[in-house]
Design a protein around this motif. Structure first.
Motif, PDB file in Angstrom:
ATOM      1  N   VAL A 359       0.837  -1.206   0.000  1.00 48.61           N
ATOM      2  CA  VAL A 359       0.000   0.000   0.000  1.00 48.61           C
ATOM      3  C   VAL A 359       0.870   1.253   0.000  1.00 48.61           C
ATOM      4  N   MET A 360       1.934   1.248   0.797  1.00 50.27           N
ATOM      5  CA  MET A 360       2.851   2.397   0.826  1.00 50.27           C
ATOM      6  C   MET A 360       3.482   2.610  -0.544  1.00 50.27           C
ATOM      7  N   TRP A 361       3.867   1.526  -1.196  1.00 54.22           N
ATOM      8  CA  TRP A 361       4.472   1.633  -2.527  1.00 54.22           C
ATOM      9  C   TRP A 361       3.452   2.145  -3.541  1.00 54.22           C
ATOM     10  N   ALA A 362       2.215   1.672  -3.443  1.00 52.07           N
ATOM     11  CA  ALA A 362       1.170   2.109  -4.380  1.00 52.07           C
ATOM     12  C   ALA A 362       0.844   3.581  -4.218  1.00 52.07           C
ATOM     13  N   ALA A 363       1.104   4.134  -3.025  1.00 51.63           N
ATOM     14  CA  ALA A 363       0.795   5.545  -2.777  1.00 51.63           C
ATOM     15  C   ALA A 363       1.917   6.481  -3.208  1.00 51.63           C
ATOM     16  N   SER A 364       3.097   5.947  -3.502  1.00 57.78           N
ATOM     17  CA  SER A 364       4.266   6.801  -3.711  1.00 57.78           C
ATOM     18  C   SER A 364       4.516   7.258  -5.140  1.00 57.78           C
ATOM     19  N   PRO A 365       4.078   6.563  -6.210  1.00 61.69           N
ATOM     20  CA  PRO A 365       4.396   7.043  -7.561  1.00 61.69           C
ATOM     21  C   PRO A 365       3.840   8.435  -7.827  1.00 61.69           C
ATOM     22  N   LYS A 366       4.624   9.258  -8.533  1.00 65.05           N
ATOM     23  CA  LYS A 366       4.180  10.602  -8.865  1.00 65.05           C
ATOM     24  C   LYS A 366       3.278  10.598 -10.096  1.00 65.05           C
ATOM     25  N   CYS A 367       3.299   9.532 -10.876  1.00 63.70           N
ATOM     26  CA  CYS A 367       2.473   9.442 -12.084  1.00 63.70           C
ATOM     27  C   CYS A 367       1.525   8.253 -11.966  1.00 63.70           C
ATOM     28  N   ASP A 368       0.287   8.450 -12.388  1.00 63.57           N
ATOM     29  CA  ASP A 368      -0.686   7.365 -12.316  1.00 63.57           C
ATOM     30  C   ASP A 368      -0.269   6.145 -13.122  1.00 63.57           C
TER      31      ASP A 368
END
Length: 449
Positions: A359-368
């Motif tokens: 979940v933390m990794w899924a929240a971190s990208p700057k681009c969808d």
């Protein structure tokens, strides 16, 4: 076949548990409308998480009074416990009523626009809910251990009921001109009933929980489920000896059943290191699920759409009481053995850590486009399954840890369990506020594509 007084006791305990976190869960269940109608936008979740953890001041003051100011005065400690619960319900109900009218009142602090009324009254609700963690479980220690599962069924419903109300409230119809704050690039959603009405319904739920507490205190059938008074005196006389004793006979401790808790036996000793490890695990899982993930989840779920975001949060909450209800019927005498508990704890903590990291990794990208399965239905379904597994696993683990601490240390064990819960939650919330404020996590963005 359960007797009538046992059914009544289950209902009363569940009603009591339903008030434990209904207010705070209610704030997060209505978070989607709040994000798009307040000046803080997506950072509101992190700000409210910190406000909620500051509510631990109530829990710490209660523990200080209970363990130090009233040490050795069992009757006065029991009265303090009951009066604290009555008082907390009064504060919680009044705060929900005030939120119904003042939730959208804002002001400026250091030149920045904040939802002052919402933040302050959320802190008041957190004062109630955080204190419930160190009062409800020790209070239930007066009754049959089986009612701990009933309490957690109610605590699960404290998430489900606001979640259902949140799902009903949202129409998923864009209404871009309803508020001057618009944090969503798809427009904010219209509502079937207002945020004020929502908080009014939460006030009614607090009153129902108050009825449950009154039933546990005054219903005559509860006497049959109450532990003998001599057991209460044994807690006072022997718990300090039990806390100071290290393990002398490992096999004896491992084979101890649920009917012989530490505070009821003098020949069998308990390992304080084992109990300390249980408390550390309790602190960690609450660090993760109550402190770390709630402020981050909006960034992980929102890119899949406002409707999916609300569904992921609320459906996850629905599985909490389902898990707790199933646990009520489990063979706890067989489960609560040291080796079994260690195995269960190790497996569930490992899975929760892995999924929490996801979940933390899924929240971190700057681009969808960098998010898992973005633009595909499978992405939202995957996040939903992850949330359900985390929720179900953690609630089962919490029940296991609470029952084991009660078996090992009696009412003191439940109090220490509550303290570990609140300390872990507080440390998790404070550790994540910095990264959120510094925009290390990003809401949905196409990055110009």
């Amino acid at each position: 076949m359960p007797k009538s007084y046992e059914i009544a006791a289950f209902v009363f305990a569940a009603l009591l548990g339903s008030g434990s976190w209904v207010a705070v869960n209610g704030v997060f269940s209505v978070s989607q409308p709040l994000w798009t109608r307040t000046p803080e936008c997506y950072t509101l979740a992190a700000i409210l998480a910190v406000a909620i953890q500051l509510g631990n001041i109530g829990a710490f003051l209660y523990v200080f009074a209970d363990r130090y100011l009233l040490a050795g005065k069992e009757d006065r400690r029991r009265k303090l416990q009951e009066r604290t619960i009555w008082t907390m319900y009064g504060i919680g109900t009044l705060s929900c009523v005030l939120l119904a009218f003042l939730w959208d009142k804002t002001g400026y602090i250091a030149g920045k626009h904040f939802s002052i009324a919402l933040i302050v009254l959320t802190w008041c609700l957190a004062l109630v809910d955080c204190t419930s963690t160190v009062t409800f479980l020790p209070y239930m220690g007066r009754f049959s251990p089986q009612l701990i599962s009933a309490l957690y069924v109610g605590e699960g419903f404290s998430g489900v009921i606001p979640a259902v109300l949140g799902l009903i409230q949202t129409q998923n119809t864009p209404l871009a001109n309803e508020s001057s704050y618009n944090c969503s690039d798809q427009g904010i959603e219209s509502l079937r009933f207002s945020v004020g009405v929502y908080f009014g319904l939460l006030a009614l739920l607090m009153l129902l929980s108050l009825i449950g507490f009154a039933g546990l205190n005054f219903y005559g059938g509860m006497r049959k489920l109450r532990k003998p008074e001599e057991n209460q005196s044994l807690i006072n006389n022997e718990e300090e000896e039990c806390l100071e004793t290290s393990i002398d006979n490992p096999e004896e401790t491992i084979n101890t059943t649920i009917e012989t808790p530490c505070h009821q036996r003098s020949a069998v000793t308990c390992s304080r290191y084992y109990c300390l490890s249980l408390l550390l695990v309790t602190g960690w899982i609450n660090f993760l699920t109550n402190g770390l993930l709630p402020p981050v989840s909006p960034y992980a779920y929102e890119p899949y759409g406002d409707h999916w975001s609300a569904a992921i949060v609320n459906i996850g909450l629905i599985f909490s009481p389902i898990t707790a209800f199933i646990s009520y019927w489990l063979p706890w005498k067989k489960i609560l053995k040291q080796r079994t508990v260690i195995t269960l704890v190790s497996v569930i903590v490992a899975i929760s850590n892995a999924l929490g990291g996801f979940v933390m990794w899924a929240a971190s990208p700057k681009c969808d486009r960098d998010r898992p399965f973005h633009g595909e239905p499978g992405g939202a379904i995957l996040m939903l399954l992850v949330n359900v597994v985390i929720t179900s696993g953690i609630i089962f683990l919490k029940i296991t840890l609470a029952k084991e601490m009660e078996r090992q240390r009696g009412k003191s064990g439940l109090l220490y369990y509550g303290i570990a819960t609140q300390v872990g939650s507080m440390l998790g919330a404070f550790s994540i506020i910095g990264p959120v404020i510094k925009n290390l996590f990003q809401p949905k963005s196409s990055c110009g594509i």
